[in-house]
Design an enzyme around this catalytic site. Sequence first.
Site, short mmCIF file in Angstrom:
data_model
loop_
_atom_site.label_atom_id
_atom_site.label_comp_id
_atom_site.label_asym_id
_atom_site.label_seq_id
_atom_site.Cartn_x
_atom_site.Cartn_y
_atom_site.Cartn_z
N GLY A 13 0.75 -1.28 -0.02
CA GLY A 13 0.15 0.00 -0.14
C GLY A 13 0.96 1.25 -0.08
N SER A 14 2.02 1.23 -0.72
CA SER A 14 2.98 2.60 -0.55
C SER A 14 2.19 3.67 -1.47
CB SER A 14 4.25 2.36 -1.12
OG SER A 14 4.21 1.81 -2.47
N LEU A 86 -4.86 -6.86 -7.15
CA LEU A 86 -4.58 -7.67 -8.27
C LEU A 86 -5.71 -8.35 -8.81
CD1 LEU A 86 -1.30 -9.17 -6.59
CD2 LEU A 86 -1.62 -7.21 -8.04
N HIS A 105 0.01 1.10 -13.29
CA HIS A 105 0.69 0.04 -14.00
C HIS A 105 2.38 0.38 -13.84
CE1 HIS A 105 1.21 -3.87 -15.61
NE2 HIS A 105 2.01 -3.38 -16.51
#
Length: 192
Positions: A13-14, A86, A105
């Site tokens: 979760g950066s 994902l 992406h």
Amino acid sequence: MKKRIAIFASGSGSNAQKIMEHFKRSTEAEVALVLTNNPESYVLQRADSFEIPSHIFDRNEFYQTDEVLDLLKNLDIDLVVLAGFLWLIPQNLLKEYPGRIINIHPALLPKHGGKGMYGDRVHKAVMEAGDTEGGITIHYVNENYDEGEFIHQAKYRIEKDDSLEMIKFKGQQLEHLHYPKVVETLIKKIKK
């Protein structure tokens, strides 16, 4: 009234954290919910540290029910942001949020995209292809992996001796710089 963002993440979760930081003091929008399919995901701790509610769901709830959709609607979510999520987005969410679900992406699509292409797998593919530049693509989400219309791309140079970690680092720097700004630009265009 602030516009409301929901973030879906499966991993650390950066990017989600950068978006939470970006909107922490915003008068226009807020991150109202963080959702994950992974109960071990570090994004849950990140959300907790910003006092943002979170929701964990499983495959059945996501694909066979309207529970996730109903939660988004009940919280009056305006924009859905995927940040290392994902799974494919189901039809019920795509129908409810046309042009309001975005993804990031870690490559210059259409290269190195598609099912199974995420994280280090993408960076390895970039290295193996001998690409001289890498980058990120922020795009709208449709029913296929990485095929939605592009919103923004940013590039970095790949040097001959760049390691996998260096390529990953360069990509993450671009992600953290650009994703919150693109989210802000898009949220400003949404009419409440």
